[in-house]
Design an enzyme around this catalytic site. Structure first.
Site, PDB file in Angstrom:
ATOM      1  N   GLY A 165      21.002 -32.574  16.350  1.00 25.83           N
ATOM      2  CA  GLY A 165      19.655 -33.169  16.394  1.00 25.83           C
ATOM      3  C   GLY A 165      19.104 -33.420  15.010  1.00 25.83           C
ATOM      4  N   TYR A 185      10.420 -24.370  28.991  1.00 24.59           N
ATOM      5  CA  TYR A 185      10.682 -24.222  27.565  1.00 24.59           C
ATOM      6  C   TYR A 185      10.788 -22.750  27.187  1.00 24.59           C
ATOM      7  CZ  TYR A 185      10.314 -24.984  22.525  1.00 24.59           C
ATOM      8  OH  TYR A 185      10.554 -24.996  21.180  1.00 24.59           O
ATOM      9  N   ASN A 238      18.543 -36.251  13.484  1.00 21.38           N
ATOM     10  CA  ASN A 238      17.986 -37.605  13.290  1.00 21.38           C
ATOM     11  C   ASN A 238      16.476 -37.626  13.149  1.00 21.38           C
ATOM     12  OD1 ASN A 238      18.203 -36.804  16.107  1.00 21.38           O
ATOM     13  ND2 ASN A 238      17.325 -38.798  16.604  1.00 21.38           N
TER      14      ASN A 238
END
Length: 220
Positions: free
Chosen positions: A8, A143, A10
């Site tokens: 991840g 989450y 980016n």
């Protein structure tokens, strides 16, 4: 030159971490779902990876292994939080969150773990929301559950890798301005990346949980 693999990479914390590590002499293998990272450096190698897709994990492994014999650091940063702020668990959101934040993280880590050099490190980006001592907060159930599971995986893996001298940590990055947390968060990705980098460079006890903002060990 040490080699760090960041999932991840980016956007958000992952992107800031990639920049921070490159600035401090690391070679970074950065992954994203589309294989693109808007960062130009001779010390960056980008790989397409969707941790929820077994074929994508297999292809990413093939590409990484063709170019690298070992890596020094794995930072499991990729994650989602579609139910942040919500109270009631919703089945699709729960499945997506666990598939990305837990199953994907574990499956990818196990697939690449043999490449991690002796005295290497694994950093799992977790959250204070996954600690069991914050039971008064009842929002964001998927989450919170996912990050508690990440913390448990950190403990399990740290024990398993003791004989290989590979350290494993959970890291709370702080409440950071990202697509996940929103722009109302008080911390910038750069601030969080600086804190995570500081922890990475320390010789911390394996199987521990750290706050990147305060640089303090956290209670599980």
């Amino acid at each position: 030159m040490k080699i760090a693999l960041i999932t991840g990479a980016n956007s958000g914390i992952g992107f800031a971490l990639a920049k921070k590590l490159i600035e401090n002499g690391y070679f970074v293998i950065g992954t994203s779902r589309n294989g693109e990272i808007d960062l130009v450096s001779e010390n960056l190698f980008t790989v397409q990876l969707d941790v929820t897709d077994s074929n994508s994990i297999e292809k990413a492994n093939t590409i990484i292994r063709e170019k690298f014999k070992t890596i020094d650091v794995l930072i499991n940063n990729a994650g989602i939080g579609p139910d942040l702020g919500k109270k009631i668990p919703e089945i699709n959101s729960l499945k997506m969150t666990l598939n990305t934040n837990v199953t994907g993280l574990v499956v990818f880590t196990e697939s690449i773990i043999d490449l991690i050099d002796e005295k290497g490190k694994i950093l799992n980006i977790s959250s204070i929301m996954g600690t069991l001592n914050r039971g008064s907060d009842s929002d964001s159930p998927a989450y919170r559950i996912s990050k508690s599971a990440v913390n448990m995986y950190t403990k399990i893996l740290s024990e398993r890798l003791l004989d290989k001298n590979i350290a494993v940590y959970s890291i709370h990055p702080g409440w950071v301005k990202t697509k996940l947390a929103g722009q109302s968060a008080p911390l910038t990705p750069e601030f969080s990346a600086n804190g995570i980098y500081t922890l990475l460079e320390k010789d911390l006890p394996t199987g521990t949980f750290w706050n990147a903002e305060t640089q303090e060990e956290m209670v599980w």
